[in-house]
Write a protein that holds these residues in place. Structure first.
Motif, PDB file in Angstrom:
ATOM      1  N   UNK A  36       0.838  -1.194   0.000  1.00 32.10           N
ATOM      2  CA  UNK A  36       0.000   0.000   0.000  1.00 32.10           C
ATOM      3  C   UNK A  36       0.875   1.247   0.000  1.00 32.10           C
ATOM      4  N   UNK A  37       0.258   2.350  -0.361  1.00 28.83           N
ATOM      5  CA  UNK A  37       0.852   3.666  -0.164  1.00 28.83           C
ATOM      6  C   UNK A  37       0.074   4.283   0.988  1.00 28.83           C
ATOM      7  N   UNK A  38       0.805   4.755   1.989  1.00 32.84           N
ATOM      8  CA  UNK A  38       0.199   5.216   3.228  1.00 32.84           C
ATOM      9  C   UNK A  38       0.600   6.658   3.504  1.00 32.84           C
ATOM     10  N   UNK A  39      -0.383   7.500   3.835  1.00 33.29           N
ATOM     11  CA  UNK A  39      -0.099   8.877   4.219  1.00 33.29           C
ATOM     12  C   UNK A  39      -0.468   9.063   5.682  1.00 33.29           C
ATOM     13  N   UNK A  40       0.551   9.405   6.488  1.00 32.70           N
ATOM     14  CA  UNK A  40       0.319   9.708   7.894  1.00 32.70           C
ATOM     15  C   UNK A  40       0.437  11.211   8.132  1.00 32.70           C
ATOM     16  N   UNK A  41       1.447  11.818   7.555  1.00 35.33           N
ATOM     17  CA  UNK A  41       1.632  13.266   7.664  1.00 35.33           C
ATOM     18  C   UNK A  41       1.210  13.885   6.335  1.00 35.33           C
ATOM     19  N   UNK A  42       2.177  14.318   5.551  1.00 35.91           N
ATOM     20  CA  UNK A  42       1.839  14.903   4.253  1.00 35.91           C
ATOM     21  C   UNK A  42       2.485  14.171   3.087  1.00 35.91           C
ATOM     22  N   UNK A  43       3.221  13.112   3.364  1.00 38.01           N
ATOM     23  CA  UNK A  43       3.891  12.352   2.315  1.00 38.01           C
ATOM     24  C   UNK A  43       3.416  10.907   2.328  1.00 38.01           C
ATOM     25  N   UNK A  44       3.378  10.323   1.129  1.00 36.56           N
ATOM     26  CA  UNK A  44       3.055   8.903   1.028  1.00 36.56           C
ATOM     27  C   UNK A  44       4.313   8.083   1.263  1.00 36.56           C
TER      28      UNK A  44
ATOM     29  N   UNK B 129      -6.687   5.397  13.315  1.00 38.79           N
ATOM     30  CA  UNK B 129      -7.046   6.808  13.494  1.00 38.79           C
ATOM     31  C   UNK B 129      -5.941   7.765  13.037  1.00 38.79           C
ATOM     32  N   UNK B 130      -4.708   7.277  12.894  1.00 42.81           N
ATOM     33  CA  UNK B 130      -3.593   8.116  12.438  1.00 42.81           C
ATOM     34  C   UNK B 130      -3.450   8.156  10.915  1.00 42.81           C
ATOM     35  N   UNK B 131      -4.191   7.316  10.213  1.00 39.03           N
ATOM     36  CA  UNK B 131      -4.069   7.222   8.758  1.00 39.03           C
ATOM     37  C   UNK B 131      -4.865   8.350   8.098  1.00 39.03           C
ATOM     38  N   UNK B 132      -4.158   9.180   7.322  1.00 41.40           N
ATOM     39  CA  UNK B 132      -4.848  10.226   6.554  1.00 41.40           C
ATOM     40  C   UNK B 132      -5.402   9.651   5.260  1.00 41.40           C
TER      41      UNK B 132
END
Length: 143
Positions: free
Chosen positions: A100-108, A135-138
């Protein structure tokens, strides 16, 4: 067409068919206007899911729905697609082992869903293995 929020009737009608074949129901969207409708179903079964299987499923599901639903409708069945946006915590469990590609802050960041748990999952990249709370996943999408 107006989107119908409660898809439980369609879900309950097709659940036996998908369970018997080891297929996960990812998403159901039902649209209805007057006496016509459109039903979209997204199904998943790992890598063992080709066009022939989708055609057979379409026939089986269509028959199940036609018996009960009292309006004309079209049925669309598809797989999640290569870049599907992960829309619920439940999907992390379904896609365990997938990249997967995951965004937590502003970057994948690209990695693997190693293990899904009740409130989060283990995310593995080339350099680290960390526990992420849902809950931390954007944003998250298959890659």
């Amino acid at each position: 067409m107006v989107k119908i929020i409660d898809n439980s009737e369609v879900y309950n009608l097709i659940k036996n068919v998908t369970d018997q074949l080891g297929i996960e129901i990812i998403e159901i969207n039902t649209f209805k206007k007057r006496d016509e409708g459109r039903i979209q179903i997204v199904l998943y079964k790992g890598n063992d899911f080709g066009v022939d299987t989708l055609c057979d499923l379409h026939k089986m599901i269509l028959l199940s729905l036609e018996v009960v639903l009292k309006y004309n409708f079209s049925l669309e069945i598809s797989t999640p697609g290569i870049n599907r946006k992960i829309k619920s915590d439940r999907e992390f469990k379904i896609f365990e082992g997938r990249k997967i590609k995951l965004m937590l802050d502003n970057d994948f960041e690209e990695g693997l869903i190693l293990k899904a748990e009740a409130d989060g999952f283990i995310f593995k990249t080339d350099t680290k293995e960390i526990r992420i709370l849902y809950s931390d996943v954007k944003k998250a999408k298959l890659s």
